[in-house]
Scaffold this active site. Structure first.
Site, mmCIF file in Angstrom:
data_model
loop_
_atom_site.group_PDB
_atom_site.id
_atom_site.type_symbol
_atom_site.label_atom_id
_atom_site.label_comp_id
_atom_site.label_asym_id
_atom_site.label_seq_id
_atom_site.Cartn_x
_atom_site.Cartn_y
_atom_site.Cartn_z
ATOM 1 N N LYS A 53 -2.304 2.054 -2.618
ATOM 2 C CA LYS A 53 -1.615 1.939 -1.319
ATOM 3 C C LYS A 53 -0.304 2.701 -1.356
ATOM 4 O O LYS A 53 0.020 3.447 -0.433
ATOM 5 C CB LYS A 53 -1.331 0.464 -0.999
ATOM 6 C CG LYS A 53 -2.528 -0.269 -0.452
ATOM 7 C CD LYS A 53 -2.263 -1.765 -0.390
ATOM 8 C CE LYS A 53 -3.573 -2.508 -0.138
ATOM 9 N NZ LYS A 53 -3.521 -3.924 -0.447
ATOM 10 N N GLN A 97 -0.008 -8.850 -1.044
ATOM 11 C CA GLN A 97 -1.326 -8.681 -1.671
ATOM 12 C C GLN A 97 -1.942 -10.036 -2.007
ATOM 13 O O GLN A 97 -1.308 -10.871 -2.670
ATOM 14 C CB GLN A 97 -1.159 -7.821 -2.945
ATOM 15 C CG GLN A 97 -2.445 -7.517 -3.665
ATOM 16 C CD GLN A 97 -3.380 -6.613 -2.863
ATOM 17 O OE1 GLN A 97 -2.948 -5.629 -2.261
ATOM 18 N NE2 GLN A 97 -4.655 -6.955 -2.845
ATOM 19 N N ASP A 120 -1.624 -6.299 8.004
ATOM 20 C CA ASP A 120 -2.929 -6.788 7.547
ATOM 21 C C ASP A 120 -3.636 -7.571 8.657
ATOM 22 O O ASP A 120 -4.831 -7.856 8.554
ATOM 23 C CB ASP A 120 -2.733 -7.720 6.337
ATOM 24 C CG ASP A 120 -3.351 -7.149 5.074
ATOM 25 O OD1 ASP A 120 -4.105 -6.174 5.178
ATOM 26 O OD2 ASP A 120 -3.082 -7.702 3.990
#
Ligand code: NDP
Length: 295
Positions: A53, A97, A120
């Site tokens: 990422k 995460q 997200d």
């Protein structure tokens, strides 16, 4: 006839190129989109994702902020970091995460992110906005699947979609996105009766189960589009191998189009994260949203 292979790697490269073009235009206006990624602990798979990422964020010209915390980090310290990132005007997207270590409440942590920076799309506000067909941040993996489906089919209206898997991060938002595009949607799960005949009626079959090669070619409606979200590490002939939830060889003989594993849905996830960060940046500043990069 053999199925068309939907090349997620090439598709993701195109999405990243569009994001990079958009970032260049934003930079010309004096704005650099910034993505903050928070990793707690040293889960090996998470470390690889976070590294990828970070690299791809820089490659499209965005600013990347990585926060790596010890596995023993307290909830209070993590929430304080998120509050700081929420207030930081250089940060337009925040990703924590998952999975988090067990002592941390993931729902609490995710819902502490400013929904406008929740790239997200897991914050309860974004889930509600998506569920009511309003503008939201869309979870990256289902968003990537949607982009590939739209590119392949054009309009999805009226198509019969079956999604196997009902997780909050893939199955449910995928169903919502396909419903918003006017598919007739069925969500199947571990308690579904006669899964084979449910799958057999799909024009679009999305597999998000986490069971290696569970769906054989006989379950696929001839000509259907098969999107395989599964990523399963197995050992075959003494070698480590990645396979999806669909038995690729048999399904590819029946389907009209199919995503491979690897090289299908996987690369689209980070590309859509970057698209969402661009979108979040524009929305926060009241600038036009990037064309073709929103759901
Ligand atoms: P979860 O484990 O959260 O959900 C799995 C779902 O599959 C559940 O709804 C479960 O049903 C259902 N299921 C399990 N066994 C069966 C069965 N025998 N028949 C029918 N349904 C079944 O997984 P995720 O949604 O997080 O991930 C699914 C897969 O996608 C994994 O392989 C994961 O690695 C991959 N993935 C890939 C990503 C990418 O970037 N490409 C991103 C995210 C995930 P029930 O609810 O009844 O238990």
């Amino acid at each position: 006839m053999a199925a068309k292979i939907i090349d997620g790697k090439a598709f993701a490269a195109k999405v990243r190129a569009s994001v990079a073009e958009h970032v260049t235009a934003l930079k010309a206006k004096g704005v650099t989109p910034g993505l903050a990624v928070v990793l707690v602990g040293k889960d090996p798979a998470s470390q690889v994702y976070v590294r990828n990422k970070g690299q791809q964020t820089l490659e499209v010209g965005m600013a990347s902020f990585e926060h790596k915390l010890n596995a023993s980090t307290s909830e209070a310290d993590l929430l304080a970091l998120i509050a700081k990132l929420n207030a930081d005007t250089k940060v337009h997207g925040i990703l924590v995460q998952l999975p988090l270590p067990k002592h941390l409440n993931s729902d609490l942590v995710i819902n502490s992110i400013d929904p406008a920076k929740d790239v997200d799309g897991f914050h309860i506000s974004n889930v509600g906005l998506l569920g009511t067909g309003q503008k939201s941040m869309v979870p990256c993996t289902p968003f990537g699947c949607l982009m590939m489906l739209r590119a392949h089919h054009g309009s999805l209206a009226g198509l019969e979609a079956v999604i196997v898997g009902r997780s909050n991060i893939v199955g449910k938002p995928m169903a919502q996105l396909l419903l918003n595009d006017s598919c007739t949607v069925t969500i199947a799960h571990s308690r579904t009766r006669d899964l084979q005949s449910v799958c057999r009626r799909a024009d679009i079959l999305v597999a998000a189960v986490g069971r290696p090669e569970m769906i054989p070619g006989e379950w696929v409606n001839p000509g259907a589009t098969v999107i395989d979200v599964g990523i399963n590490r197995i050992e075959r002939d003494g070698k480590a191998k990645l396979v999806g939830d669909v038995h690729f060889e048999s399904a590819a003989k029946v389907a009209g189009a199919i995503t491979p594993v690897p090289g299908g849905v996987g690369p689209m996830t980070i590309a859509c994260l970057l698209a969402n960060t661009s979108t979040a940046c524009c929305r926060s500043l009241g600038l036009p949203e990037p064309a073709g990069l929103t759901a």
